[in-house]
Design a protein around this motif. Structure first.
Motif, PDB file in Angstrom:
ATOM      1  N   GLU A  58       0.833  -1.208   0.000  1.00 23.83           N
ATOM      2  CA  GLU A  58       0.000   0.000   0.000  1.00 23.83           C
ATOM      3  C   GLU A  58       0.868   1.259   0.000  1.00 23.83           C
TER       4      GLU A  58
ATOM      5  N   HIS B  50       0.676   4.002  -2.796  1.00 25.07           N
ATOM      6  CA  HIS B  50       0.340   5.367  -2.359  1.00 25.07           C
ATOM      7  C   HIS B  50       1.363   6.371  -2.905  1.00 25.07           C
ATOM      8  N   ARG B  51       2.634   6.022  -2.778  1.00 25.09           N
ATOM      9  CA  ARG B  51       3.679   6.941  -3.272  1.00 25.09           C
ATOM     10  C   ARG B  51       3.595   7.114  -4.788  1.00 25.09           C
TER      11      ARG B  51
ATOM     12  N   GLU C 297       0.775   7.046  -6.549  1.00 27.90           N
ATOM     13  CA  GLU C 297      -0.445   7.758  -6.917  1.00 27.90           C
ATOM     14  C   GLU C 297      -0.546   9.174  -6.370  1.00 27.90           C
TER      15      GLU C 297
ATOM     16  N   PRO D 231       3.128  12.413  -1.317  1.00 25.56           N
ATOM     17  CA  PRO D 231       2.358  11.436  -0.551  1.00 25.56           C
ATOM     18  C   PRO D 231       1.805  12.054   0.733  1.00 25.56           C
TER      19      PRO D 231
ATOM     20  N   VAL E  15      -0.931   9.051   6.166  1.00 23.65           N
ATOM     21  CA  VAL E  15      -1.330   7.757   5.616  1.00 23.65           C
ATOM     22  C   VAL E  15      -0.129   6.808   5.604  1.00 23.65           C
TER      23      VAL E  15
END
Length: 195
Positions: free
Chosen positions: A110, A114-115, A117, A121, A125
């Protein structure tokens, strides 16, 4: 001969490691890990979600690395690297194999996604995901506090799976592992089959 479609640092390492430990012949087929190639119809015919690895054994093709490990063990392992189903440790073997992928690896994956998208970041999260990964490494450290391997004195494929995830933990969370986990990581990565 098994064909393992592999890109560096992917979960194919676990399957290759099992083959090495069992002295099973295999062929590594390098895969272009670029998103462009993994989105091609050629690669999606082998792995419909575009991930790596893929393993081929004759007419059979698989694309889930944990299942590949179990397939190799069941078909070619001759009882090595896993307890028999009648063994009291069999349930723990299953637990630690599933733990590696379903619990320990999940927050690390994840974080990577996450990084990819979110630019930048969201640090809160990422910290929550790191905390989940820290709980996992603490669970492993506790389990290894009185034994060299997760099931006791003998290494199993559960150790290989969790050591592979520790590599990601060290890359994404911290190089520092708790003492029992660190000793385990050093034992595992010193094996000729790891090299």
């Amino acid at each position: 001969m098994l064909k393992i479609y592999h890109a560096p640092a992917t979960r194919a390492i676990r399957v290759i490691w099992v083959c090495e430990e069992l002295a099973i012949p295999y062929e590594v087929v390098p895969v272009d890990f670029s998103p462009t190639y993994r989105a091609t119809s050629e690669w999606r015919a082998m792995n419909p979600v575009g991930k790596v690895p893929v393993m081929v054994d004759g007419d059979m093709t698989m694309f889930e690395s944990g299942a590949m490990m179990q397939y190799v063990l069941d078909r070619y392992g001759n009882g090595k690297l896993q307890p028999r189903m009648s063994d009291p440790d069999y349930a723990l073997y299953l637990q630690w194999c599933w733990f590696a992928e379903a619990t320990f690896s999940r927050p690390l994956g994840e974080m990577t996604n996450h990084r990819r998208e979110f630019k930048p970041p969201l640090e809160a999260v990422l910290e929550e995901m790191k905390n989940r990964a820290r709980l996992s490494i603490q669970a492993l450290d506790q389990a290894l506090s009185d034994r060299p391997f997760l099931l006791g004195e003998e290494m199993s494929a559960a150790d290989i799976s969790n050591c592979y995830v520790m590599r990601g933990y060290r890359r994404s969370v911290s190089e520092d592992l708790p003492p029992h986990a660190q000793a385990f990581f050093e034992r595992m990565t010193a094996l000729p089959s790891y090299a």
